[in-house]
Design a protein around this motif. Structure first.
Motif, PDB file in Angstrom:
ATOM      1  N   GLY A  72     -10.590   9.050  -4.833  1.00  0.00           N
ATOM      2  CA  GLY A  72      -9.777   8.386  -3.813  1.00  0.00           C
ATOM      3  C   GLY A  72      -9.800   9.118  -2.480  1.00  0.00           C
ATOM      4  N   GLN A  73     -10.517  10.254  -2.444  1.00  0.00           N
ATOM      5  CA  GLN A  73     -10.597  11.053  -1.211  1.00  0.00           C
ATOM      6  C   GLN A  73     -11.197  10.218  -0.083  1.00  0.00           C
ATOM      7  OE1 GLN A  73      -9.358  13.170   0.824  1.00  0.00           O
ATOM      8  NE2 GLN A  73      -9.762  14.986  -0.426  1.00  0.00           N
ATOM      9  N   GLY A  74     -10.583  10.321   1.100  1.00  0.00           N
ATOM     10  CA  GLY A  74     -11.108   9.570   2.243  1.00  0.00           C
ATOM     11  C   GLY A  74     -10.531   8.169   2.363  1.00  0.00           C
ATOM     12  N   PHE A  75      -9.541   7.869   1.487  1.00  0.00           N
ATOM     13  CA  PHE A  75      -8.875   6.563   1.538  1.00  0.00           C
ATOM     14  C   PHE A  75      -7.368   6.748   1.489  1.00  0.00           C
ATOM     15  CE2 PHE A  75     -13.087   5.659   0.067  1.00  0.00           C
ATOM     16  CZ  PHE A  75     -13.389   4.434   0.646  1.00  0.00           C
ATOM     17  N   VAL A  76      -6.639   5.716   1.918  1.00  0.00           N
ATOM     18  CA  VAL A  76      -5.191   5.681   1.734  1.00  0.00           C
ATOM     19  C   VAL A  76      -4.811   4.287   1.234  1.00  0.00           C
ATOM     20  CG1 VAL A  76      -4.703   7.403   3.529  1.00  0.00           C
ATOM     21  CG2 VAL A  76      -4.691   4.954   4.116  1.00  0.00           C
ATOM     22  N   ARG A  77      -3.630   4.201   0.597  1.00  0.00           N
ATOM     23  CA  ARG A  77      -3.156   2.912   0.093  1.00  0.00           C
ATOM     24  C   ARG A  77      -1.994   2.417   0.950  1.00  0.00           C
ATOM     25  NH1 ARG A  77       0.171   2.442  -5.480  1.00  0.00           N
ATOM     26  NH2 ARG A  77       1.825   2.952  -3.984  1.00  0.00           N
ATOM     27  N   PHE A  78      -2.113   1.175   1.413  1.00  0.00           N
ATOM     28  CA  PHE A  78      -0.978   0.504   2.047  1.00  0.00           C
ATOM     29  C   PHE A  78      -0.465  -0.544   1.064  1.00  0.00           C
ATOM     30  CE2 PHE A  78      -3.350   1.914   5.844  1.00  0.00           C
ATOM     31  CZ  PHE A  78      -2.327   2.575   6.521  1.00  0.00           C
ATOM     32  N   SER A  79       0.842  -0.861   1.160  1.00  0.00           N
ATOM     33  CA  SER A  79       1.438  -1.720   0.149  1.00  0.00           C
ATOM     34  C   SER A  79       2.078  -2.965   0.744  1.00  0.00           C
ATOM     35  CB  SER A  79       2.499  -0.913  -0.605  1.00  0.00           C
ATOM     36  OG  SER A  79       3.298  -1.773  -1.375  1.00  0.00           O
ATOM     37  N   ALA A  80       1.871  -4.099   0.056  1.00  0.00           N
ATOM     38  CA  ALA A  80       2.492  -5.365   0.456  1.00  0.00           C
ATOM     39  C   ALA A  80       3.976  -5.386   0.098  1.00  0.00           C
ATOM     40  CB  ALA A  80       1.776  -6.527  -0.226  1.00  0.00           C
ATOM     41  N   PHE A  81       4.462  -4.352  -0.577  1.00  0.00           N
ATOM     42  CA  PHE A  81       5.890  -4.260  -0.876  1.00  0.00           C
ATOM     43  C   PHE A  81       6.650  -3.614   0.287  1.00  0.00           C
ATOM     44  CE2 PHE A  81       4.022  -3.810  -5.333  1.00  0.00           C
ATOM     45  CZ  PHE A  81       4.185  -5.152  -5.639  1.00  0.00           C
ATOM     46  N   SER A  82       5.955  -3.414   1.411  1.00  0.00           N
ATOM     47  CA  SER A  82       6.602  -2.828   2.584  1.00  0.00           C
ATOM     48  C   SER A  82       7.426  -3.877   3.307  1.00  0.00           C
ATOM     49  CB  SER A  82       5.536  -2.294   3.544  1.00  0.00           C
ATOM     50  OG  SER A  82       4.626  -1.465   2.863  1.00  0.00           O
ATOM     51  N   ASN A  83       8.424  -3.412   4.049  1.00  0.00           N
ATOM     52  CA  ASN A  83       9.248  -4.287   4.871  1.00  0.00           C
ATOM     53  C   ASN A  83       8.373  -5.008   5.915  1.00  0.00           C
ATOM     54  OD1 ASN A  83      10.753  -4.627   7.571  1.00  0.00           O
ATOM     55  ND2 ASN A  83      12.420  -4.418   6.095  1.00  0.00           N
ATOM     56  N   ARG A  84       8.541  -6.339   6.011  1.00  0.00           N
ATOM     57  CA  ARG A  84       7.676  -7.133   6.884  1.00  0.00           C
ATOM     58  C   ARG A  84       7.758  -6.692   8.350  1.00  0.00           C
ATOM     59  NH1 ARG A  84       6.288 -12.618   6.505  1.00  0.00           N
ATOM     60  NH2 ARG A  84       5.947 -12.238   4.303  1.00  0.00           N
ATOM     61  N   ASP A  85       8.994  -6.494   8.851  1.00  0.00           N
ATOM     62  CA  ASP A  85       9.155  -6.081  10.252  1.00  0.00           C
ATOM     63  C   ASP A  85       8.492  -4.733  10.493  1.00  0.00           C
ATOM     64  OD1 ASP A  85      10.574  -8.354  10.761  1.00  0.00           O
ATOM     65  OD2 ASP A  85      12.536  -7.420  10.398  1.00  0.00           O
ATOM     66  N   ASP A  86       8.599  -3.849   9.496  1.00  0.00           N
ATOM     67  CA  ASP A  86       7.972  -2.527   9.631  1.00  0.00           C
ATOM     68  C   ASP A  86       6.452  -2.647   9.717  1.00  0.00           C
ATOM     69  OD1 ASP A  86      10.481  -1.519   9.552  1.00  0.00           O
ATOM     70  OD2 ASP A  86      10.252  -0.389   7.691  1.00  0.00           O
ATOM     71  N   CYS A  87       5.889  -3.625   9.018  1.00  0.00           N
ATOM     72  CA  CYS A  87       4.430  -3.827   9.083  1.00  0.00           C
ATOM     73  C   CYS A  87       4.017  -4.248  10.489  1.00  0.00           C
ATOM     74  CB  CYS A  87       3.979  -4.891   8.077  1.00  0.00           C
ATOM     75  SG  CYS A  87       4.148  -4.361   6.374  1.00  0.00           S
ATOM     76  N   HIS A  88       4.757  -5.221  11.050  1.00  0.00           N
ATOM     77  CA  HIS A  88       4.460  -5.663  12.418  1.00  0.00           C
ATOM     78  C   HIS A  88       4.541  -4.477  13.378  1.00  0.00           C
ATOM     79  CE1 HIS A  88       4.041  -9.975  11.977  1.00  0.00           C
ATOM     80  NE2 HIS A  88       5.137 -10.035  11.237  1.00  0.00           N
ATOM     81  N   GLU A  89       5.612  -3.722  13.259  1.00  0.00           N
ATOM     82  CA  GLU A  89       5.836  -2.586  14.149  1.00  0.00           C
ATOM     83  C   GLU A  89       4.736  -1.526  13.960  1.00  0.00           C
ATOM     84  OE1 GLU A  89       7.633  -2.034  16.655  1.00  0.00           O
ATOM     85  OE2 GLU A  89       7.536   0.152  16.860  1.00  0.00           O
ATOM     86  N   ALA A  90       4.346  -1.285  12.704  1.00  0.00           N
ATOM     87  CA  ALA A  90       3.302  -0.293  12.419  1.00  0.00           C
ATOM     88  C   ALA A  90       1.984  -0.701  13.073  1.00  0.00           C
ATOM     89  CB  ALA A  90       3.111  -0.136  10.916  1.00  0.00           C
ATOM     90  N   LEU A  91       1.648  -2.006  12.973  1.00  0.00           N
ATOM     91  CA  LEU A  91       0.396  -2.477  13.574  1.00  0.00           C
ATOM     92  C   LEU A  91       0.445  -2.347  15.104  1.00  0.00           C
ATOM     93  CD1 LEU A  91      -0.254  -5.568  11.249  1.00  0.00           C
ATOM     94  CD2 LEU A  91      -1.602  -3.456  11.330  1.00  0.00           C
ATOM     95  N   ARG A  92       1.628  -2.601  15.682  1.00  0.00           N
ATOM     96  CA  ARG A  92       1.793  -2.430  17.145  1.00  0.00           C
ATOM     97  C   ARG A  92       1.544  -0.968  17.525  1.00  0.00           C
ATOM     98  NH1 ARG A  92       5.699  -6.552  17.115  1.00  0.00           N
ATOM     99  NH2 ARG A  92       7.339  -5.144  16.368  1.00  0.00           N
ATOM    100  N   ARG A  93       2.157  -0.069  16.760  1.00  0.00           N
ATOM    101  CA  ARG A  93       2.005   1.349  17.083  1.00  0.00           C
ATOM    102  C   ARG A  93       0.547   1.813  16.916  1.00  0.00           C
ATOM    103  NH1 ARG A  93       7.200   4.202  14.062  1.00  0.00           N
ATOM    104  NH2 ARG A  93       8.824   2.897  14.995  1.00  0.00           N
ATOM    105  N   LEU A  94      -0.100   1.320  15.867  1.00  0.00           N
ATOM    106  CA  LEU A  94      -1.503   1.695  15.647  1.00  0.00           C
ATOM    107  C   LEU A  94      -2.380   1.195  16.791  1.00  0.00           C
ATOM    108  CD1 LEU A  94      -1.841   0.990  11.812  1.00  0.00           C
ATOM    109  CD2 LEU A  94      -2.381   3.153  12.918  1.00  0.00           C
ATOM    110  N   GLN A  95      -2.065  -0.012  17.262  1.00  0.00           N
ATOM    111  CA  GLN A  95      -2.832  -0.614  18.360  1.00  0.00           C
ATOM    112  C   GLN A  95      -2.760   0.232  19.622  1.00  0.00           C
ATOM    113  OE1 GLN A  95      -2.990  -4.802  18.879  1.00  0.00           O
ATOM    114  NE2 GLN A  95      -4.742  -4.040  20.032  1.00  0.00           N
ATOM    115  N   SER A  96      -1.554   0.779  19.889  1.00  0.00           N
ATOM    116  CA  SER A  96      -1.370   1.505  21.147  1.00  0.00           C
ATOM    117  C   SER A  96      -1.783   2.972  21.038  1.00  0.00           C
ATOM    118  CB  SER A  96       0.076   1.383  21.615  1.00  0.00           C
ATOM    119  OG  SER A  96       0.931   1.911  20.633  1.00  0.00           O
ATOM    120  N   LEU A  97      -2.397   3.341  19.955  1.00  0.00           N
ATOM    121  CA  LEU A  97      -2.849   4.736  19.783  1.00  0.00           C
ATOM    122  C   LEU A  97      -3.922   5.078  20.814  1.00  0.00           C
ATOM    123  CD1 LEU A  97      -3.273   5.587  15.991  1.00  0.00           C
ATOM    124  CD2 LEU A  97      -1.723   6.605  17.647  1.00  0.00           C
TER     125      LEU A  97
END
Ligand SMILES: *Cc1c(COP(=O)(O)O)cnc(C)c1O
Length: 386
Positions: free
Chosen positions: A361-386
């Motif tokens: 599993g080295q070199g990978f990470v797991r994201f989960s669909a059990f995450s809070n929906r709003d947090d996913c939107h916010e996370a993608l926004r933050r990743l975009q502005s990196l």
């Protein structure tokens, strides 16, 4: 007295403690930061009313002398075993009898306990990466482990063991990679087990997330599988029962192990709670099914959002379809923990480092669909502005 040194020498559950430690340390240093947890392996949608009503009724029965109940049958109530046969198997053309279905308090216990059926000298083949329970329980028993690397070049599908494996743990849809097998691909494993007199312990915890018609919901959709496979299922992810606790294990008579497992369970297990079994039965009612499919659709939409969002940002992602997990390659060849730290420090996003599920599993990470929906939107926004 001599202790079990295999158990004593087992490494600590490094993955989830380490995730918690690093997250807490960041929060302590940045008290106002809003940390977004996207690595979670636990459900978060509430139970449908049909299921909570069934539990309330069961509790009320226990409060009246006319309807009070004591111990139930060790292997589960007949009404639940029959419903499982009817709704989960007969409906897919699989013939099983209720005596081959054993109600449990969730898959976790049986995944480890089943290994008591086999000699400790048996070798165990385990996918790498994988859910940690298979490796840990095999190590506790001192068994030899044959790791089966699941790599991107093979779309995270394992190859058949190069040498004879007596016991084989398979998990599809897979945690953590989200990989699924087609009927044809799974049939190759059943053939291998038949040719080598191996037993497959098939973990179908994520069966409810399957959408492709090519992907089998049960290993018993494969001809001959009833001779070589035990299937472990749980209401935890399909019905949000991680707190309620109920699941089941199918040990077909054709394995020659059904009577042994019954004997083992009747000694060491006094049955799943009456309340949980009533809740499990309610998952098969029209109202129960409607509520659960709304929850499943919610998770599937979250998976889609994460998949598409990460892909649009240039990440290489796998899984996410037929499964609630997205397996994401790190950027710039970072290792799993470097990438974890990078996401935590640069955008306060927490993921699950892939190496925690195994070397491959080295070199990978797991994201989960059990995450809070709003947090996913916010996370993608933050990743975009990196
Ligand atoms: C969550 C999960 C289970 C379910 O465990 P329970 O004890 O039933 O809650 C089983 N297998 C895998 C791979 C899982 O991720």
């Amino acid at each position: 007295m001599q202790i079990n040194t295999h158990l004593q020498q087992l490494p600590g559950n490094y993955l989830f403690t380490e995730i918690a430690n690093r997250t807490q340390a960041y929060q302590a240093a940045h008290p106002s930061a809003r940390i977004l947890r996207l690595g979670i392996g636990d459900v978060n949608r509430p139970l449908p009313a049909a299921i909570s009503d069934a539990m309330h009724r069961a509790v009320d029965e226990l409060t009246r002398v006319e309807t009070f109940r004591g111990y139930g049958p060790e292997n589960g109530y007949d009404w639940l075993r029959q419903a499982i046969v009817d709704y989960d198997y007969t409906s897919r053309g699989i013939h099983l009898s209720p005596e081959e279905v054993f109600i449990s308090d969730g898959a976790g216990s049986d995944l480890g306990n089943l290994s008591e059926l086999f000699d400790t000298a048996n070798s165990v083949a385990i996918l790498d990466p994988s859910y940690p329970a298979y490796v840990d329980t095999s190590r506790m028993a001192g068994r030899e482990i044959i790791f089966l690397p699941c790599v991107a070049e093979h779309n995270f599908r394992p190859e058949l063991p190069a040498r004879k494996a007596d016991i084989i743990y398979l998990c599809f849809p897979n945690n953590p990679t989200g990989t699924v097998l087609t009927r044809k691909e799974l049939a190759a494993w059943v053939d291998y087990a038949r040719a080598n007199h191996s037993i497959i312990l098939f973990d179908a915890a994520y069966e409810a997330f399957i959408e492709d018609p090519d992907v089998p919901h049960s290993i018993y959709e494969i001809d001959g599988a009833q001779e070589v496979a035990i299937e472990i299922r749980s209401y935890s992810k399909s019905a949000g029962f991680t707190a309620v606790r109920c699941g089941y294990t199918v040990v077909p008579k054709a394995t020659g192990l059904q009577a042994m497992w019954r004997r083992r369970q009747c000694t060491k297990f006094n049955g799943a709670s009456y309340i949980s079994q009533r809740a499990a039965l309610a998952t098969y009612t029209a109202e129960g099914k409607a509520g659960l499919s709304a929850n499943l659709n919610y998770y599937k939409q979250t998976a889609r959002l994460l998949m598409d969002g990460l892909q649009d940002l240039g990440y290489r992602v796998y899984g996410g379809k037929n499964a609630p997990y997205i397996w994401c390659e790190t950027s710039n060849k970072m290792d799993s923990w470097q990438f974890f730290d990078f996401l935590l420090n640069s955008c306060q996003v927490v993921c699950a480092p892939g190496v925690g599920f195994g070397e491959a599993g080295q070199g990978f990470v797991r994201f989960s669909a059990f995450s809070n929906r709003d947090d996913c939107h916010e996370a993608l926004r933050r990743l975009q502005s990196l």
